[in-house]
Scaffold this motif. Structure first.
Motif, mmCIF file in Angstrom:
data_model
loop_
_atom_site.group_PDB
_atom_site.id
_atom_site.type_symbol
_atom_site.label_atom_id
_atom_site.label_comp_id
_atom_site.label_asym_id
_atom_site.label_seq_id
_atom_site.Cartn_x
_atom_site.Cartn_y
_atom_site.Cartn_z
ATOM 1 N N ILE A 1 -22.706 52.113 -36.006
ATOM 2 C CA ILE A 1 -22.582 52.234 -34.553
ATOM 3 C C ILE A 1 -23.948 52.466 -33.918
ATOM 4 O O ILE A 1 -24.296 51.847 -32.904
ATOM 5 C CB ILE A 1 -21.597 53.363 -34.196
ATOM 6 N N LEU A 2 -24.749 53.325 -34.508
ATOM 7 C CA LEU A 2 -26.082 53.600 -33.972
ATOM 8 C C LEU A 2 -26.963 52.355 -33.990
ATOM 9 O O LEU A 2 -27.840 52.191 -33.133
ATOM 10 C CB LEU A 2 -26.736 54.722 -34.772
ATOM 11 N N ASP A 3 -26.723 51.465 -34.940
ATOM 12 C CA ASP A 3 -27.513 50.243 -35.061
ATOM 13 C C ASP A 3 -26.945 49.087 -34.235
ATOM 14 O O ASP A 3 -27.523 47.994 -34.240
ATOM 15 C CB ASP A 3 -27.589 49.815 -36.529
ATOM 16 N N ALA A 4 -25.849 49.321 -33.530
ATOM 17 C CA ALA A 4 -25.175 48.220 -32.836
ATOM 18 C C ALA A 4 -25.895 47.764 -31.575
ATOM 19 O O ALA A 4 -25.678 46.646 -31.107
ATOM 20 C CB ALA A 4 -23.738 48.625 -32.500
ATOM 21 N N ARG B 1 -16.831 61.865 -46.072
ATOM 22 C CA ARG B 1 -18.102 61.988 -45.359
ATOM 23 C C ARG B 1 -19.011 60.778 -45.569
ATOM 24 O O ARG B 1 -19.774 60.409 -44.677
ATOM 25 C CB ARG B 1 -18.814 63.265 -45.802
ATOM 26 N N ALA B 2 -18.924 60.142 -46.723
ATOM 27 C CA ALA B 2 -19.737 58.950 -46.975
ATOM 28 C C ALA B 2 -19.321 57.808 -46.045
ATOM 29 O O ALA B 2 -20.176 57.111 -45.479
ATOM 30 C CB ALA B 2 -19.614 58.525 -48.433
ATOM 31 N N LYS B 3 -18.028 57.621 -45.865
ATOM 32 C CA LYS B 3 -17.548 56.581 -44.948
ATOM 33 C C LYS B 3 -17.912 56.920 -43.510
ATOM 34 O O LYS B 3 -18.275 56.033 -42.722
ATOM 35 C CB LYS B 3 -16.036 56.408 -45.082
ATOM 36 N N LEU B 4 -17.834 58.190 -43.164
ATOM 37 C CA LEU B 4 -18.216 58.607 -41.819
ATOM 38 C C LEU B 4 -19.697 58.320 -41.570
ATOM 39 O O LEU B 4 -20.077 57.828 -40.509
ATOM 40 C CB LEU B 4 -17.915 60.086 -41.617
ATOM 41 N N ALA B 5 -20.525 58.616 -42.554
ATOM 42 C CA ALA B 5 -21.959 58.371 -42.421
ATOM 43 C C ALA B 5 -22.241 56.885 -42.244
ATOM 44 O O ALA B 5 -23.038 56.487 -41.381
ATOM 45 C CB ALA B 5 -22.698 58.906 -43.640
ATOM 46 N N ALA B 6 -21.579 56.047 -43.024
ATOM 47 C CA ALA B 6 -21.818 54.606 -42.957
ATOM 48 C C ALA B 6 -21.378 54.017 -41.622
ATOM 49 O O ALA B 6 -22.101 53.204 -41.020
ATOM 50 C CB ALA B 6 -21.095 53.911 -44.109
ATOM 51 N N SER B 7 -20.211 54.421 -41.151
ATOM 52 C CA SER B 7 -19.737 53.875 -39.881
ATOM 53 C C SER B 7 -20.547 54.426 -38.711
ATOM 54 O O SER B 7 -20.816 53.698 -37.734
ATOM 55 C CB SER B 7 -18.243 54.150 -39.689
ATOM 56 N N SER B 8 -20.994 55.670 -38.796
ATOM 57 C CA SER B 8 -21.837 56.234 -37.740
ATOM 58 C C SER B 8 -23.159 55.486 -37.656
ATOM 59 O O SER B 8 -23.643 55.171 -36.564
ATOM 60 C CB SER B 8 -22.095 57.724 -38.009
ATOM 61 N N ARG B 9 -23.744 55.178 -38.807
ATOM 62 C CA ARG B 9 -25.003 54.431 -38.818
ATOM 63 C C ARG B 9 -24.803 53.031 -38.250
ATOM 64 O O ARG B 9 -25.650 52.528 -37.491
ATOM 65 C CB ARG B 9 -25.555 54.372 -40.248
ATOM 66 N N ALA C 1 -15.072 53.344 -31.830
ATOM 67 C CA ALA C 1 -16.035 53.250 -30.741
ATOM 68 C C ALA C 1 -15.910 51.863 -30.124
ATOM 69 O O ALA C 1 -15.516 50.896 -30.796
ATOM 70 C CB ALA C 1 -17.447 53.476 -31.261
ATOM 71 N N LEU C 2 -16.241 51.745 -28.852
ATOM 72 C CA LEU C 2 -16.152 50.475 -28.138
ATOM 73 C C LEU C 2 -17.488 50.197 -27.471
ATOM 74 O O LEU C 2 -17.978 51.016 -26.689
ATOM 75 C CB LEU C 2 -15.038 50.534 -27.094
ATOM 76 N N PRO D 1 -14.946 50.585 -35.733
ATOM 77 C CA PRO D 1 -14.148 51.673 -36.300
ATOM 78 C C PRO D 1 -15.021 52.810 -36.826
ATOM 79 O O PRO D 1 -16.103 52.588 -37.369
ATOM 80 C CB PRO D 1 -13.388 50.996 -37.446
ATOM 81 N N ILE D 2 -14.531 54.029 -36.637
ATOM 82 C CA ILE D 2 -15.178 55.218 -37.191
ATOM 83 C C ILE D 2 -14.333 55.680 -38.368
ATOM 84 O O ILE D 2 -13.252 56.232 -38.184
ATOM 85 C CB ILE D 2 -15.315 56.327 -36.131
#
Length: 228
Positions: free
Chosen positions: A193-196, A183-191, A131-132, A120-121
């Motif tokens: 995903i990048l680490d997945a 924006r804090a939640k967006l940053a956390a979920s984006s990170r 994201a999948l 989830p984003i």
């Protein structure tokens, strides 16, 4: 519109969608091979009988996925064509489209068919995107949180993409930034995903990045990541 192979276990139908008068975007619907040979169709688009037969020749469609609040226009037709398939969408989409059938809440699913991981984003409530990650590939499927339109139509399409900062490059548009509610939640979920762990990026709008996609997405998401 032929079904095009992307890599082992991934195929796509690629077309164009009219967003508004004079504004057109490339559009991709992705077919995913799951565990046991089942298939998932992500962001279904309008398919002819011949195009649907290409899908059926590869296996049984067991899952239909609307990955956010916007990619649902052809979900009814897809669920009618494959009535036994489980239909997934964000919880808010079920409220937005009570006329559609949903069998599962996308952001609450950890995996679909074993091979497709759901990420989830958060922080973009008006988009409601997940994201999948197709782990066997490994490929990340994104819908509207980035564009990668490297050859836009001239005229209004090109102008709009320039205005939103997504012209001829992988980018998160300014429109998406404007819709950010946390924006804090967006940053956390984006990170997260990048680490997945992925190498390929398959966007709904624009060119596939076949390898080395993780650092490119990190750069495209710089604004989101800075909110953490």
């Amino acid at each position: 519109m032929a079904l095009r192979p992307i890599t082992d276990g991934l195929w796509a139908f690629e077309t164009e969608i009219r967003v508004s008068a004079g504004f057109y975007l490339p559009l991709r619907s992705t077919l995913v091979r799951l565990e046991g040979g089942a298939l998932a169709l992500v962001s279904p688009i309008r398919l002819s009988d011949e195009e649907a037969a290409e899908v059926d020749a590869l296996g049984t469609v067991e899952h239909l996925v609307a990955p956010n609040l916007w990619h649902h226009l052809f979900l009814r037709a897809a669920s009618a064509r494959w009535p036994a398939a489980k239909v997934w969408g964000p919880r808010a989409l079920a409220k937005k489209r009570p006329d559609l059938r949903f069998d599962g809440v996308l952001e609450e699913a950890r995996r679909i068919g074993g091979a497709l991981r759901v990420l989830p984003i958060e922080g973009l409530a008006k988009v409601g995107e997940c994201a999948l990650l197709h782990e066997p590939s490994p490929s990340l499927l994104l819908t509207d949180t980035v564009f990668n339109v490297t050859e836009p139509r001239p005229g209004l399409t090109s102008l709009i993409l320039r205005l939103v900062g997504a012209h001829r490059k992988l980018a998160m548009s300014r429109a998406e930034r404007f819709m950010c509610n946390d924006r804090a939640k967006l940053a956390a979920s984006s990170r997260a995903i990048l680490d997945a762990g992925f190498d390929r990026l398959v966007p709904a709008h624009g060119d596939v990045i076949d390898s080395g996609a993780q650092p490119q997405l990190e750069e495209a998401w710089a604004w989101a990541l800075a909110g953490g």
